[in-house]
Design a protein around this motif. Structure first.
Motif, PDB file in Angstrom:
ATOM      1  N   CYS A   6       0.847  -1.193   0.000  1.00 46.36           N
ATOM      2  CA  CYS A   6       0.000   0.000   0.000  1.00 46.36           C
ATOM      3  C   CYS A   6       0.889   1.252   0.000  1.00 46.36           C
ATOM      4  O   CYS A   6       1.744   1.391   0.875  1.00 46.36           O
ATOM      5  CB  CYS A   6      -0.904  -0.002   1.230  1.00 46.36           C
ATOM      6  SG  CYS A   6      -1.917   1.484   1.375  1.00 46.36           S
ATOM      7  N   LEU A  14      -2.634  -4.552   0.021  1.00 45.55           N
ATOM      8  CA  LEU A  14      -3.276  -4.010  -1.179  1.00 45.55           C
ATOM      9  C   LEU A  14      -3.784  -5.143  -2.070  1.00 45.55           C
ATOM     10  O   LEU A  14      -3.011  -5.974  -2.526  1.00 45.55           O
ATOM     11  CB  LEU A  14      -2.271  -3.142  -1.941  1.00 45.55           C
ATOM     12  CG  LEU A  14      -2.821  -2.055  -2.848  1.00 45.55           C
ATOM     13  CD1 LEU A  14      -3.687  -1.080  -2.069  1.00 45.55           C
ATOM     14  CD2 LEU A  14      -1.701  -1.331  -3.549  1.00 45.55           C
ATOM     15  N   LYS A  17      -9.279  -5.199  -7.022  1.00 49.00           N
ATOM     16  CA  LYS A  17     -10.726  -5.413  -7.034  1.00 49.00           C
ATOM     17  C   LYS A  17     -11.275  -4.900  -8.363  1.00 49.00           C
ATOM     18  O   LYS A  17     -10.710  -4.000  -8.971  1.00 49.00           O
ATOM     19  CB  LYS A  17     -11.398  -4.665  -5.888  1.00 49.00           C
ATOM     20  CG  LYS A  17     -10.810  -4.933  -4.531  1.00 49.00           C
ATOM     21  CD  LYS A  17     -11.800  -5.622  -3.680  1.00 49.00           C
ATOM     22  CE  LYS A  17     -11.181  -5.811  -2.287  1.00 49.00           C
ATOM     23  NZ  LYS A  17     -11.819  -6.863  -1.588  1.00 49.00           N
ATOM     24  N   TYR A  37      -9.759  -1.151  -9.132  1.00 48.34           N
ATOM     25  CA  TYR A  37      -9.112  -0.377  -8.078  1.00 48.34           C
ATOM     26  C   TYR A  37      -8.401  -1.330  -7.126  1.00 48.34           C
ATOM     27  O   TYR A  37      -8.575  -2.545  -7.190  1.00 48.34           O
ATOM     28  CB  TYR A  37     -10.121   0.510  -7.341  1.00 48.34           C
ATOM     29  CG  TYR A  37     -11.141  -0.257  -6.537  1.00 48.34           C
ATOM     30  CD1 TYR A  37     -10.992  -0.400  -5.153  1.00 48.34           C
ATOM     31  CD2 TYR A  37     -12.252  -0.838  -7.140  1.00 48.34           C
ATOM     32  CE1 TYR A  37     -11.923  -1.104  -4.404  1.00 48.34           C
ATOM     33  CE2 TYR A  37     -13.183  -1.533  -6.398  1.00 48.34           C
ATOM     34  CZ  TYR A  37     -13.024  -1.671  -5.029  1.00 48.34           C
ATOM     35  OH  TYR A  37     -13.936  -2.373  -4.292  1.00 48.34           O
ATOM     36  N   TYR A  38      -7.588  -0.759  -6.250  1.00 47.44           N
ATOM     37  CA  TYR A  38      -6.855  -1.545  -5.260  1.00 47.44           C
ATOM     38  C   TYR A  38      -7.264  -1.058  -3.881  1.00 47.44           C
ATOM     39  O   TYR A  38      -7.281   0.142  -3.626  1.00 47.44           O
ATOM     40  CB  TYR A  38      -5.342  -1.403  -5.470  1.00 47.44           C
ATOM     41  CG  TYR A  38      -4.917  -1.893  -6.827  1.00 47.44           C
ATOM     42  CD1 TYR A  38      -4.575  -3.223  -7.025  1.00 47.44           C
ATOM     43  CD2 TYR A  38      -4.909  -1.033  -7.931  1.00 47.44           C
ATOM     44  CE1 TYR A  38      -4.215  -3.682  -8.296  1.00 47.44           C
ATOM     45  CE2 TYR A  38      -4.552  -1.484  -9.179  1.00 47.44           C
ATOM     46  CZ  TYR A  38      -4.210  -2.802  -9.358  1.00 47.44           C
ATOM     47  OH  TYR A  38      -3.862  -3.261 -10.602  1.00 47.44           O
ATOM     48  N   LYS A  39      -7.609  -2.001  -3.014  1.00 46.76           N
ATOM     49  CA  LYS A  39      -8.069  -1.670  -1.665  1.00 46.76           C
ATOM     50  C   LYS A  39      -7.100  -2.254  -0.644  1.00 46.76           C
ATOM     51  O   LYS A  39      -6.722  -3.420  -0.735  1.00 46.76           O
ATOM     52  CB  LYS A  39      -9.468  -2.241  -1.438  1.00 46.76           C
ATOM     53  CG  LYS A  39     -10.016  -2.027  -0.062  1.00 46.76           C
ATOM     54  CD  LYS A  39     -11.203  -1.140  -0.110  1.00 46.76           C
ATOM     55  CE  LYS A  39     -11.785  -1.014   1.293  1.00 46.76           C
ATOM     56  NZ  LYS A  39     -12.499   0.177   1.442  1.00 46.76           N
ATOM     57  N   CYS A  40      -6.711  -1.422   0.313  1.00 46.58           N
ATOM     58  CA  CYS A  40      -5.815  -1.869   1.376  1.00 46.58           C
ATOM     59  C   CYS A  40      -6.648  -2.428   2.524  1.00 46.58           C
ATOM     60  O   CYS A  40      -7.538  -1.745   3.042  1.00 46.58           O
ATOM     61  CB  CYS A  40      -4.945  -0.716   1.872  1.00 46.58           C
ATOM     62  SG  CYS A  40      -3.829  -1.201   3.207  1.00 46.58           S
ATOM     63  N   SER A  41      -6.338  -3.660   2.917  1.00 49.55           N
ATOM     64  CA  SER A  41      -7.081  -4.301   4.005  1.00 49.55           C
ATOM     65  C   SER A  41      -6.658  -3.759   5.374  1.00 49.55           C
ATOM     66  O   SER A  41      -7.356  -3.960   6.359  1.00 49.55           O
ATOM     67  CB  SER A  41      -6.880  -5.821   3.961  1.00 49.55           C
ATOM     68  OG  SER A  41      -5.500  -6.130   4.084  1.00 49.55           O
ATOM     69  N   GLU A  44      -7.593   0.644   4.703  1.00 51.73           N
ATOM     70  CA  GLU A  44      -8.864   0.733   3.970  1.00 51.73           C
ATOM     71  C   GLU A  44      -8.898   1.812   2.900  1.00 51.73           C
ATOM     72  O   GLU A  44      -9.978   2.213   2.444  1.00 51.73           O
ATOM     73  CB  GLU A  44     -10.038   0.870   4.942  1.00 51.73           C
ATOM     74  CG  GLU A  44     -10.186  -0.342   5.844  1.00 51.73           C
ATOM     75  CD  GLU A  44     -11.451  -0.330   6.668  1.00 51.73           C
ATOM     76  OE1 GLU A  44     -12.324   0.534   6.431  1.00 51.73           O
ATOM     77  OE2 GLU A  44     -11.573  -1.193   7.537  1.00 51.73           O
ATOM     78  N   GLU A  45      -7.732   2.313   2.473  1.00 54.28           N
ATOM     79  CA  GLU A  45      -7.668   3.261   1.362  1.00 54.28           C
ATOM     80  C   GLU A  45      -7.919   2.524   0.055  1.00 54.28           C
ATOM     81  O   GLU A  45      -7.568   1.347  -0.083  1.00 54.28           O
ATOM     82  CB  GLU A  45      -6.301   3.937   1.299  1.00 54.28           C
ATOM     83  CG  GLU A  45      -6.126   5.086   2.250  1.00 54.28           C
ATOM     84  CD  GLU A  45      -6.990   6.301   1.926  1.00 54.28           C
ATOM     85  OE1 GLU A  45      -7.288   6.552   0.737  1.00 54.28           O
ATOM     86  OE2 GLU A  45      -7.354   7.002   2.872  1.00 54.28           O
ATOM     87  N   SER A  46      -8.506   3.223  -0.903  1.00 50.82           N
ATOM     88  CA  SER A  46      -8.724   2.673  -2.240  1.00 50.82           C
ATOM     89  C   SER A  46      -7.950   3.509  -3.246  1.00 50.82           C
ATOM     90  O   SER A  46      -7.945   4.744  -3.164  1.00 50.82           O
ATOM     91  CB  SER A  46     -10.198   2.694  -2.600  1.00 50.82           C
ATOM     92  OG  SER A  46     -10.916   1.830  -1.754  1.00 50.82           O
TER      93      SER A  46
END
Length: 173
Positions: A6, A14, A17, A37-41, A44-46
């Motif tokens: 991320c 990251l 999705k 898009y890419y989401k950070c677990s 939680e940023e996209s």
């Protein structure tokens, strides 16, 4: 699935999705499929994929034009081609900057309402382009008879004098 780093929190959270994204503008909406898009677990940023941003940006720019009652990029290109002009030529004739039409057709910039109206007039009445072409492109130069005298060995008789050569004739455009 492999996770990426991320750029916000630097964690290995990251994930890629894909979704169908709905955008709204002035009460109208549009769906864009395959919105990646890419989401950070962790944080939680996209982060939207670069290619998705480019592709969806063009779709959204034309969507906004339609909602605002303006010509789309494809319609602008069609009118330019109908006039048999390059992007540089039509930019030079109509104004808006050296690369204006390239930017209109590539959805980088939205044309003004004035430019849009001018394009609509030219689409309906293509010969109106002659009204705004530079003077030297639509008129013929008529030379004085004195400019032809020597090459063709004409002799002048009567009341015509070289002083009359100062009078210039122009063709009406």
């Amino acid at each position: 699935m492999e996770k990426g780093i991320c750029p916000i929190c630097a964690s290995e959270g990251l994930e890629r999705k894909e979704t169908r994204q709905i955008f709204e503008y002035k009460g109208k909406s549009i769906d864009i499929d395959k919105y990646i898009y890419y989401k950070c677990s962790v944080c939680e940023e996209s982060i939207v994929d670069k290619d998705t941003l480019k592709r969806s940006g063009k779709v959204l720019k034309d969507f906004e034009r339609k909602v605002d009652g303006l010509l789309t990029s494809k319609e602008i290109k069609k009118i330019r081609k109908k006039l048999n002009l390059t992007q540089d030529q039509i930019s030079s004739l109509l104004g808006g900057g050296l690369k204006a039409f390239s930017r209109y057709e590539n959805c980088q910039v939205t044309q003004s309402k004035v430019m849009d109206n001018l394009l609509r007039v030219l689409d309906k009445y293509p010969t109106a382009i002659n009204v705004i072409k530079p003077q030297n492109q639509r008129t013929a130069k008529i030379k004085s008879i004195f400019e032809y005298r020597d090459p063709y060995r004409y002799q002048l008789f009567g009341d015509i004098t070289p002083a009359d050569a100062d009078v210039k004739l122009e063709a009406m455009g």
